[in-house]
Design a protein around this motif. Structure first.
Motif, PDB file in Angstrom:
ATOM      1  N   ASP A 216       0.836  -1.215   0.000  1.00 12.06           N
ATOM      2  CA  ASP A 216       0.000   0.000   0.000  1.00 12.06           C
ATOM      3  C   ASP A 216       0.862   1.254   0.000  1.00 12.06           C
TER       4      ASP A 216
ATOM      5  N   GLU B 289       2.488   2.381  -3.254  1.00 12.92           N
ATOM      6  CA  GLU B 289       1.607   3.087  -4.184  1.00 12.92           C
ATOM      7  C   GLU B 289       1.710   4.593  -4.021  1.00 12.92           C
TER       8      GLU B 289
ATOM      9  N   SER C  16       4.370   5.907  -6.313  1.00 12.44           N
ATOM     10  CA  SER C  16       4.543   5.216  -7.601  1.00 12.44           C
ATOM     11  C   SER C  16       4.796   6.225  -8.735  1.00 12.44           C
TER      12      SER C  16
END
Ligand code: ATP
Length: 699
Positions: free
Chosen positions: A440, A443, A446
Motif C-alpha cells: 500500500d 503506491e 509510484s
C-alpha cells in the motif's frame, strides 16, 4: 562504350600495355592464392562443425568455448578472404583508372590509382593505390604543377607532371587520356551522358577537385555542404564515408550513421557504399530512428506524406506550427518546459512507514536536485524510488523480526498442539498484514517511476497528434529528461537533405550520440517551406565547422538547368557544358489531354531508348488521377508510399517522393507555374532530369 582517345606515342603506349599485362597477371596470381586460402578455411570450418556435433557433451562447456573462439577466428579469416576475392574480381576487369606522375625533392615517381590497392610480389611496392589513400588525392587535382597531399608524416609538397586517365574494361585498354584540367574531361562527359540506372552510382573515376576536397576533409568537426541540385552532394557524402572508413577503420567501422529523408531515398542510395566495398555504416531515416528511440507508435505521428501535402496545400496552422518548431525561440520554450519538469514533476513529500520517518520532503528535494543531480531527471526519480524502497524494506524486516520474536516467546509457554496451531495462524495473519502495508505504501510514491515524455511534450503541441516537426524537439527533450541510448556506438553522422532540419535535429543527435563529427549536405534552393536554413549556421551547436558551396551541377543538360533556374531562389546553377534536347513546354486544357500528351511523350522516349522516366506532379491526388487516366495507355509504377521500391523504368509520383532521385527523362505536370517566379517545387521536379524534360502546364 565507344573507344576513346588513345593518343600516346607508340613507345609510351607499349609501356602502358605492358604495365596493364603485369598488373593483370599479378591479380590472377592473387585470385588463385586467395581461392586456395578460402578452400582451406572452408574445409576447416566444415570439419570443425562436424567434430563439434560428434563431440558435443552437455557438460563440456569449457571445451566448447575454446572451439567457438577458434571457429570465430576462422570465420573472420573466411570473411576477409572472401571480401578480397570480390575486390580482386573487380580489379581483374578494371585494375585502375588513373595515373599521376610527380616529382618530389627532384625524384620522379608515379602511381596508378584504382578502386582497391594491389601490392607487388615482394609485398613492398604498390602496383595500384586505393583511390582513398592520401597520395591518390594528387590524381583528383584539377591541373598539373605544384600540389601537396597529407601523408601520415605531414604535408608533402610535389610537382605533378602527368595526369592520365584510363578506360579499362574486361581487362582491356579501351582508352587513354592525358588531361590537365577537369573542364576538358572527356571521360567525365562520357559518364554524364550515360543512362541513370535505377540506383545512385559511385564516381571514383571522375571525382572533381572541389568535390574531392570535401571528401578528404578531416574527420573531426562538421563539414556542411550547401550545393545546387545535382552538384553531387549525396554522392560526395557517401564517398566521404567510404574515405573515412578506409582511413579510420578501427575507429569508425560500424560506427557511421547515415540519415536521409525517406525510405525511397535510402533504398536509392543504399548501393553506393557496398559498391565501394564498404558495409560498415548504419543507414536509416531520421524520423524512423526518432520513432524507435522515443518508443512511440508511428501511428501517433502525422504521416510524412500528409504533412508535406498539407504544407504544399498552404495549411496555415501547420505552417505556423512548423516554423515555430524550427526556430531558435522554441528552444527557449523547450528549456523552460524541461526546467519546469525538473523543478517539481516528482512533488517532494514526507514519507513515513511503520512509525518510522523514511524520508522528509527536504531530503527528497536535496536528493533529486543535488545528490542525483547529474543524472537525467527521470532516472533520478527511479534512484529515489529505489532508495525509499530500500529504507522501507529495512523497517519492514525489523518489524518482522519483532513479530517472530514475540510469537517465539509466546509459543514456549503453550502446551497443546491446538494452541500452537492457533498461534501460528495469528502470526501468519500479522505477517500478511505487514506485507500488505508495504504494497500500500509503495503506491504512495509510484509516480517516481512515471516518465511519460509524450504527456510532458503535449504541453507544447498545437495539435493533438505529433507532426514530423515534433520528433526532433521531442527527442531532444526526452534525452535530457531520460537519457536515450542508441543500440550501437556512433562516431560520425551523415545528414542528407538537411536543408529543412531544425536546430533540434543537430542538438538531439549530438547529445544522444556524444558525437561531434558530422557531414551535413543539403540545398537551400530545395526547401519546401521557405525560411532560413539552420544548416547554414550551426554555431549554436558546434565549434569546428567548415562550410562549402557547390554551384556546378553534374546531373542535367544545360537546357534543363536553364529551365530549372527560372524557378530557383537565390543561387543560379552553373551548368556543366553538356547540351541536350530542348525542354518541351506543352499547354493542356485538362488532365485527360495531359494523359494523351504523356502517352505520346513516353512512346517517343521509348523509341530512342532513353532509359528511366518519371512523371512528376505537385501532389498525390494529381498523381493518382493521372495514373488511372494512363492505365491501359502506358505502363508505369505509381509511387504512393515511402516504402515503395524503384523497380521498373517508368514511374509516376508526387514531387516530394522524387527529392534526391534522378531519372533519364522527366515529365512535369503542374497547374500553377508562373514563369520567372520562385517555385521550389518546380525547381525540385525539373532538376530530377538528366537528359530530357517535358513540362506540361494545365490551364
Ligand atoms: N564528379 C562526378 N562525376 C560523375 N558524375 C557525377 C559527379 N558528381 C556528380 N555526379 C552525378 O551527378 C548526379 C547528381 O548527384 P547527386 O544525386 O549526388 O547530387 P545532389 O547534389 O545530391 O542532388 P540533389 O540535390 O538533387 O539531391 C548523379 O548522377 C551523380 O552520379
Amino acid at each position: 562504350m565507344k573507344r576513346l582517345n588513345i593518343d600516346l606515342p607508340k613507345a609510351e603506349l607499349e609501356k602502358e600495355e605492358k604495365y596493364l599485362q603485369d598488373v593483370s597477371e599479378k591479380i590472377q596470381e592473387d585470385i588463385l592464392e586467395n581461392t586456395s586460402k578460402k578452400q582451406k578455411v572452408t574445409e576447416f570450418i566444415v570439419e570443425y562443425r562436424r567434430n563439434q556435433i560428434d563431440e558435443y557433451r552437455p557438460d563440456e562447456d569449457k571445451v566448447i568455448d575454446y572451439f567457438d573462439h577458434e571457429r570465430f577466428v576462422q570465420e573472420e579469416a573466411y570473411r576477409a578472404v572472401d571480401k578480397r576475392l570480390g575486390e580482386l574480381s573487380e580489379l581483374s576487369s578494371s585494375p585502375y583508372f588513373g595515373k599521376v606522375g610527380f616529382s618530389e625533392n627532384d625524384t620522379e615517381d608515379e602511381i596508378y590509382v584504382g578502386k582497391y590497392s594491389l601490392i607487388d610480389e615482394d609485398g613492398t611496392e604498390p602496383l595500384v593505390v586505393d583511390w582513398r589513400a592520401p597520395i591518390s588525392s594528387l590524381f583528383y587535382k584539377g591541373s598539373l604543377g605544384e600540389a601537396s597531399y597529407e601523408a601520415p608524416i605531414g604535408k608533402i609538397d610535389v610537382d605533378i607532371t602527368l595526369r592520365r586517365q584510363f578506360m579499362i574494361r574486361d581487362g582491356l585498354l579501351k582508352g587513354v587520356f592525358d588531361s590537365e584540367s577537369d573542364v576538358k574531361d572527356e571521360i567525365l562527359m562520357e559518364v554524364l551522358s550515360s543512362k541513370a540506372g535505377s540506383r545512385l552510382k559511385d564516381i571514383i573515376m571522375t571525382i572533381q577537385e572541389e568535390q574531392d576536397s570535401i571528401i578528404r576533409d578531416k574527420r573531426e568537426g562538421v563539414v556542411v555542404v550547401n550545393g545546387v541540385a545535382g552538384s553531387g552532394k549525396t554522392t560526395i557524402a557517401l564517398h566521404r564515408t567510404a574515405y573515412l572508413l578506409y582511413n579510420y577503420r578501427k575507429m569508425l567501422e560500424h560506427k557511421v550513421l547515415i540519415l536521409g529523408p525517406n525510405n525511397i531515398f535510402m533504398d536509392y542510395i543504399g548501393h553506393v557504399l557496398p559498391s565501394l566495398g564498404e558495409e560498415g555504416a548504419n543507414q536509416d531515416t531520421f524520423n524512423d530512428l526518432a520513432i524507435k528511440l522515443l518508443e512511440i507508435d508511428d501511428g501517433d505521428v502525422f504521416s510524412g506524406e500528409d504533412f508535406i501535402e498539407a504544407i504544399l496545400g498552404g495549411d496555415e496552422e501547420l505552417i505556423a506550427d512548423t516554423r515555430r518548431k524550427r526556430g531558435m525561440p522554441f528552444k527557449k520554450e523547450l528549456e523552460e518546459l524541461i526546467a519546469d519538469v525538473e523543478s517539481g514533476y516528482y512533488k517532494a513529500r514526507d514519507i513515513s512507514y511503520l512509525e518510522r520517518d523514511i524520508i522528509s520532503a527536504g531530503d527528497w528535494e536535496r536528493l533529486l536536485t543535488k545528490d542525483f543531480g547529474t543524472l537525467p531527471y527521470f532516472r533520478r526519480g527511479l534512484r529515489l524510488k529505489r532508495l525509499i524502497l530500500g529504507r522501507m524494506r529495512e523497517a519492514r524486516d525489523e518489524k518482522r523480526y519483532e513479530i517472530d520474536a514475540k510469537y517465539k516467546a509466546l509459543r514456549q509457554s503453550l502446551s497443546s498442539d491446538e494452541e500452537r496451531n492457533q498461534l501460528d495462524h495469528a502470526r501468519m495473519t500479522e505477517i500478511r498484514a505487514l506485507v500488505a502495508t508495504f504494497a500500500d505504501k509503495r503506491e504512495e510514491f509510484s509516480d517516481l517511476s512515471r516518465h511519460d515524455a509524450l504527456e510532458i511534450y503535449r504541453r507544447l503541441m498545437t495539435f493533438d497528434f505529433l507532426t514530423q516537426e515534433d520528433l526532433a524537439p521531442m527527442l531532444y527533450m526526452t534525452n535530457r529528461l531520460k537519457g536515450i541510448k542508441l543500440p550501437f556506438e556512433v562516431r560520425h553522422i551523415v545528414l542528407d537533405e538537411a536543408q529543412e532540419h531544425s536546430p533540434f535535429h543537430f542538438l538531439a543527435l549530438k547529445e544522444i550520440t556524444g558525437c561531434s563529427s558530422f557531414t551535413v549536405v543539403g540545398d537551400t534552393n530545395q526547401m519546401l517551406l521557405e525560411g532560413e536554413a539552420v544548416m547554414n549556421d550551426l554555431g549554436f551547436c558546434f565549434d569546428d565547422i567548415r562550410y562549402y558551396h557547390l554551384e556546378k551541377s553534374y546531373r542535367s543538360t544545360q537546357e534543363i538547368m536553364e529551365y530549372a533556374n527560372r524557378f530557383a531562389s537565390d543561387r543560379r546553377i552553373v551548368p556543366l557544358v553538356r547540351n541536350g534536347r530542348p525542354v518541351d513546354e506543352i499547354s493542356c486544357q485538362s488532365l485527360e489531354t495531359a494523359a494523351d500528351e504523356i502517352t505520346g511523350i513516353l512512346s517517343a522516349y521509348r523509341d530512342i531508348d532513353l532509359g528511366t522516366c518519371a512523371i512528376l506532379t505537385r501532389d498525390m491526388e494529381t498523381a493518382r488521377k493521372l495514373h488511372s487516366l494512363l492505365k491501359g495507355k502506358a505502363s508505369m509504377k505509381l509511387i504512393d508510399t515511402e516504402d515503395a521500391f524503384l523497380t521498373g523504368s517508368t514511374y509516376i509520383m508526387p514531387s516530394y517522393y522524387a527529392r534526391g532521385l534522378e531519372f533519364d527523362a522527366v515529365v512535369v505536370v503542374t497547374d500553377k507555374t508562373e514563369e520567372n517566379k520562385q517555385d521550389l517545387v518546380m525547381y525540385i521536379m525539373a532538376t530530377r532530369a538528366l537528359h530530357a524534360l517535358a513540362s506540361i502546364k494545365l490551364n
